[in-house]
Design an enzyme around this catalytic site. Structure first.
Site, PDB file in Angstrom:
ATOM      1  N   ALA A  68       9.460 -30.039  -0.956  1.00  0.00           N
ATOM      2  CA  ALA A  68       8.560 -28.893  -0.993  1.00  0.00           C
ATOM      3  C   ALA A  68       7.554 -29.069   0.138  1.00  0.00           C
ATOM      4  O   ALA A  68       7.313 -30.184   0.612  1.00  0.00           O
ATOM      5  CB  ALA A  68       7.860 -28.832  -2.340  1.00  0.00           C
ATOM      6  N   GLY A 113      11.975 -31.843  -3.478  1.00  0.00           N
ATOM      7  CA  GLY A 113      12.466 -30.511  -3.821  1.00  0.00           C
ATOM      8  C   GLY A 113      13.811 -30.191  -3.172  1.00  0.00           C
ATOM      9  O   GLY A 113      14.570 -29.370  -3.699  1.00  0.00           O
ATOM     10  N   GLU A 116      16.284 -31.651  -5.473  1.00  0.00           N
ATOM     11  CA  GLU A 116      16.326 -30.800  -6.661  1.00  0.00           C
ATOM     12  C   GLU A 116      17.162 -29.551  -6.386  1.00  0.00           C
ATOM     13  O   GLU A 116      17.969 -29.135  -7.220  1.00  0.00           O
ATOM     14  CB  GLU A 116      14.897 -30.428  -7.071  1.00  0.00           C
ATOM     15  CG  GLU A 116      14.081 -31.661  -7.452  1.00  0.00           C
ATOM     16  CD  GLU A 116      12.648 -31.346  -7.820  1.00  0.00           C
ATOM     17  OE1 GLU A 116      11.855 -31.120  -6.879  1.00  0.00           O
ATOM     18  OE2 GLU A 116      12.323 -31.308  -9.008  1.00  0.00           O
ATOM     19  N   GLU A 136       8.224 -38.168  -4.399  1.00  0.00           N
ATOM     20  CA  GLU A 136       7.035 -37.514  -4.975  1.00  0.00           C
ATOM     21  C   GLU A 136       5.933 -38.479  -5.412  1.00  0.00           C
ATOM     22  O   GLU A 136       4.749 -38.245  -5.168  1.00  0.00           O
ATOM     23  CB  GLU A 136       7.432 -36.649  -6.190  1.00  0.00           C
ATOM     24  CG  GLU A 136       7.967 -35.278  -5.834  1.00  0.00           C
ATOM     25  CD  GLU A 136       9.466 -35.264  -5.590  1.00  0.00           C
ATOM     26  OE1 GLU A 136      10.069 -36.340  -5.431  1.00  0.00           O
ATOM     27  OE2 GLU A 136      10.029 -34.160  -5.539  1.00  0.00           O
TER      28      GLU A 136
HETATM   29  C1  HXC Z   1       5.848 -30.260   5.083  1.00  0.00           C
HETATM   30  C2  HXC Z   1       7.083 -31.674   6.381  1.00  0.00           C
HETATM   31  C3  HXC Z   1       7.760 -32.161   5.248  1.00  0.00           C
HETATM   32  C4  HXC Z   1       7.405 -31.599   3.973  1.00  0.00           C
HETATM   33  C5  HXC Z   1       8.526 -33.196   6.963  1.00  0.00           C
HETATM   34  N1  HXC Z   1       7.602 -32.336   7.424  1.00  0.00           N
HETATM   35  N2  HXC Z   1       8.632 -33.113   5.645  1.00  0.00           N
HETATM   36  N3  HXC Z   1       6.141 -30.738   6.287  1.00  0.00           N
HETATM   37  N4  HXC Z   1       6.446 -30.654   3.958  1.00  0.00           N
HETATM   38  N5  HXC Z   1       8.000 -31.978   2.848  1.00  0.00           N
HETATM   39  C6  HXC Z   1       7.178 -32.150   8.816  1.00  0.00           C
HETATM   40  C7  HXC Z   1       6.409 -33.323   9.356  1.00  0.00           C
HETATM   41  O1  HXC Z   1       5.076 -33.244   8.940  1.00  0.00           O
HETATM   42  C8  HXC Z   1       6.573 -33.138  10.835  1.00  0.00           C
HETATM   43  O2  HXC Z   1       5.671 -32.150  11.276  1.00  0.00           O
HETATM   44  C9  HXC Z   1       7.964 -32.572  10.951  1.00  0.00           C
HETATM   45  O3  HXC Z   1       8.299 -32.080   9.648  1.00  0.00           O
HETATM   46  C10 HXC Z   1       9.002 -33.616  11.331  1.00  0.00           C
HETATM   47  O4  HXC Z   1       8.905 -34.689  10.443  1.00  0.00           O
HETATM   48  P1  HXC Z   1       8.656 -36.187  10.903  1.00  0.00           P
HETATM   49  O5  HXC Z   1       7.929 -36.879   9.788  1.00  0.00           O
HETATM   50  O6  HXC Z   1       8.040 -36.242  12.248  1.00  0.00           O
HETATM   51  O7  HXC Z   1      10.147 -36.727  10.998  1.00  0.00           O
HETATM   52  P2  HXC Z   1      10.646 -38.241  10.805  1.00  0.00           P
HETATM   53  O8  HXC Z   1       9.691 -39.197  11.418  1.00  0.00           O
HETATM   54  O9  HXC Z   1      12.083 -38.250  11.229  1.00  0.00           O
HETATM   55  O10 HXC Z   1      10.579 -38.493   9.212  1.00  0.00           O
HETATM   56  C11 HXC Z   1      11.388 -37.768   8.358  1.00  0.00           C
HETATM   57  C12 HXC Z   1      10.911 -37.944   6.896  1.00  0.00           C
HETATM   58  C13 HXC Z   1       9.418 -37.584   6.780  1.00  0.00           C
HETATM   59  C14 HXC Z   1      11.128 -39.406   6.452  1.00  0.00           C
HETATM   60  C15 HXC Z   1      11.793 -37.044   6.054  1.00  0.00           C
HETATM   61  O11 HXC Z   1       9.214 -36.320   7.426  1.00  0.00           O
HETATM   62  C16 HXC Z   1       8.918 -37.478   5.385  1.00  0.00           C
HETATM   63  O12 HXC Z   1       8.697 -38.464   4.721  1.00  0.00           O
HETATM   64  N6  HXC Z   1       8.671 -36.226   4.914  1.00  0.00           N
HETATM   65  C17 HXC Z   1       8.113 -35.995   3.599  1.00  0.00           C
HETATM   66  C18 HXC Z   1       9.138 -36.154   2.552  1.00  0.00           C
HETATM   67  C19 HXC Z   1       8.558 -35.938   1.157  1.00  0.00           C
HETATM   68  O13 HXC Z   1       7.610 -36.634   0.744  1.00  0.00           O
HETATM   69  N7  HXC Z   1       9.109 -34.975   0.422  1.00  0.00           N
HETATM   70  C20 HXC Z   1       8.746 -34.720  -0.944  1.00  0.00           C
HETATM   71  C21 HXC Z   1       7.668 -33.664  -0.982  1.00  0.00           C
HETATM   72  S1  HXC Z   1       7.171 -33.441  -2.616  1.00  0.00           S
HETATM   73  P3  HXC Z   1       4.852 -32.321  12.659  1.00  0.00           P
HETATM   74  O14 HXC Z   1       3.928 -31.147  12.657  1.00  0.00           O
HETATM   75  O15 HXC Z   1       4.182 -33.658  12.571  1.00  0.00           O
HETATM   76  O16 HXC Z   1       5.929 -32.270  13.707  1.00  0.00           O
HETATM   77  C22 HXC Z   1       8.276 -32.354  -3.304  1.00  0.00           C
HETATM   78  C23 HXC Z   1       7.912 -31.813  -4.661  1.00  0.00           C
HETATM   79  C24 HXC Z   1       8.902 -30.793  -5.198  1.00  0.00           C
HETATM   80  O17 HXC Z   1       9.286 -32.052  -2.762  1.00  0.00           O
HETATM   81  C25 HXC Z   1       8.405 -30.093  -6.439  1.00  0.00           C
HETATM   82  C26 HXC Z   1       7.363 -29.059  -6.203  1.00  0.00           C
HETATM   83  C27 HXC Z   1       7.008 -28.239  -7.458  1.00  0.00           C
END
Ligand code: HXC
Length: 260
Positions: A68, A113, A116, A136
């Site tokens: 998400a 997400g 999911e 998460e």
């Molecule tokens: C917003 C995101 C994002 C996310 C990545 N980006 N994931 N933005 N929401 N979930 C953005 C980064 O900020 C970055 O923006 C760009 O995408 C590229 O990502 P990088 O981090 O530079 O890439 P990399 O170094 O290859 O790392 C990849 C990654 C990392 C390991 C996947 O991006 C990461 O850990 N992302 C978050 C994953 C996460 O925690 N997901 C769960 C979210 S909670 P910029 O502007 O810097 O280029 C969830 C809850 C669901 O999903 C339920 C809700 C009700």
């Protein structure tokens, strides 16, 4: 092919297979409310298109979906968080119960997400480069788009707890070992292999497939006896529809031909 592309989704229908590609590669296809609503509208449209028999869901770039949208989530009030979760549930239940099969082709990061969403699909194929997980807890939240439930149903309580508590990312091959994905392909073969399976499904009766999906999905929520009763209802419905007649006749005639 027919195109139904939206702001954040590339949609292409070719030979009765709709490929829906999430297309916000700059944020690794993170799901915000807008994307979720586009997915919902697109699924409704595809389900109602007689020329669409299978849907393949995938992502542009190096992610399927990296979760998400953290930017959208960070300032949510508790009520807004609930609404966001409910929106995801609504869209993912729609996919889970859609009349046509939905196959997830995991082309890269499939996190939070995104995992999911993949779990709401009928089954999953993965590129060797895919990475899956529930990060998460590292952000101080839990899965809110059905992960606690869809994951437990897909591959058991203990593996689900392990993934959620550790937040570890697992490889496509590890995901294969625990039944989270059905098959793993070399990255460049993922779409061709997935399309071949879609075409295999299309050879079968669409009525039978949607009745089978409904029997499987609805029966899973019931006790065994009640679920078997439900199966009889759907089995009987095949005969009421009559789609079996030509196919059974063709089978028997082919056998006769071959014996001549
Ligand atoms: C917003 C995101 C994002 C996310 C990545 N980006 N994931 N933005 N929401 N979930 C953005 C980064 O900020 C970055 O923006 C760009 O995408 C590229 O990502 P990088 O981090 O530079 O890439 P990399 O170094 O290859 O790392 C990849 C990654 C990392 C390991 C996947 O991006 C990461 O850990 N992302 C978050 C994953 C996460 O925690 N997901 C769960 C979210 S909670 P910029 O502007 O810097 O280029 C969830 C809850 C669901 O999903 C339920 C809700 C009700």
């Amino acid at each position: 092919g027919v195109g139904m592309t939206t702001e954040n989704l590339l949609v292409e229908v070719t030979d009765q297979v709709a490929v829906v590609k999430m297309n916000r590669p700059k944020v690794l296809n993170a799901l915000n409310s807008e994307v979720l609503k586009e997915i919902e509208a697109t699924m409704t449209q595809l389900e109602n298109s007689p020329e669409v028999r299978v849907i393949v869901l995938t992502g542009e770039g190096k992610a399927f979906v990296a979760g998400a949208d953290i930017g959208e989530m960070k300032d949510l009030s508790p009520q807004e968080a609930r609404d966001f979760s409910n929106l995801g549930h609504r869209v993912f239940i729609q996919i889970h119960t859609l009349e046509v099969p939905v196959i997830a082709a995991l082309n890269g990061f499939t996190l939070g997400g995104g995992l999911e969403l993949a779990l709401a699909c009928d089954f999953r194929y993965a590129s060797e480069e895919a990475k899956l997980g529930f990060p998460e807890a590292s952000l101080g939240i839990i899965t809110g788009f059905g992960g606690t439930q869809f994951a437990a149903r897909a591959f058991g309580l203990s593996r689900t707890k392990e993934l959620i508590y550790t937040g570890e990312m697992i490889t496509a091959h590890q995901a294969l070992n625990c039944g989270l994905v059905n098959r793993v392909f070399p990255h460049d073969d993922l779409m061709a292999e997935t399309m071949a399976v879609a075409r295999r499904i299309i050879r079968n009766s669409p009525e039978a497939i949607s009745l089978a999906k409904e029997a499987i999905v609805k029966g899973y929520d019931l006790g065994l006896r009640e679920a078997l009763e439900l199966e009889s209802d759907y089995f009987s419905a095949c005969f009421a529809l009559g789609a079996h007649r030509d196919r059974m006749k063709a089978f028997l005639e082919n056998r006769k031909e071959r014996k001549k």
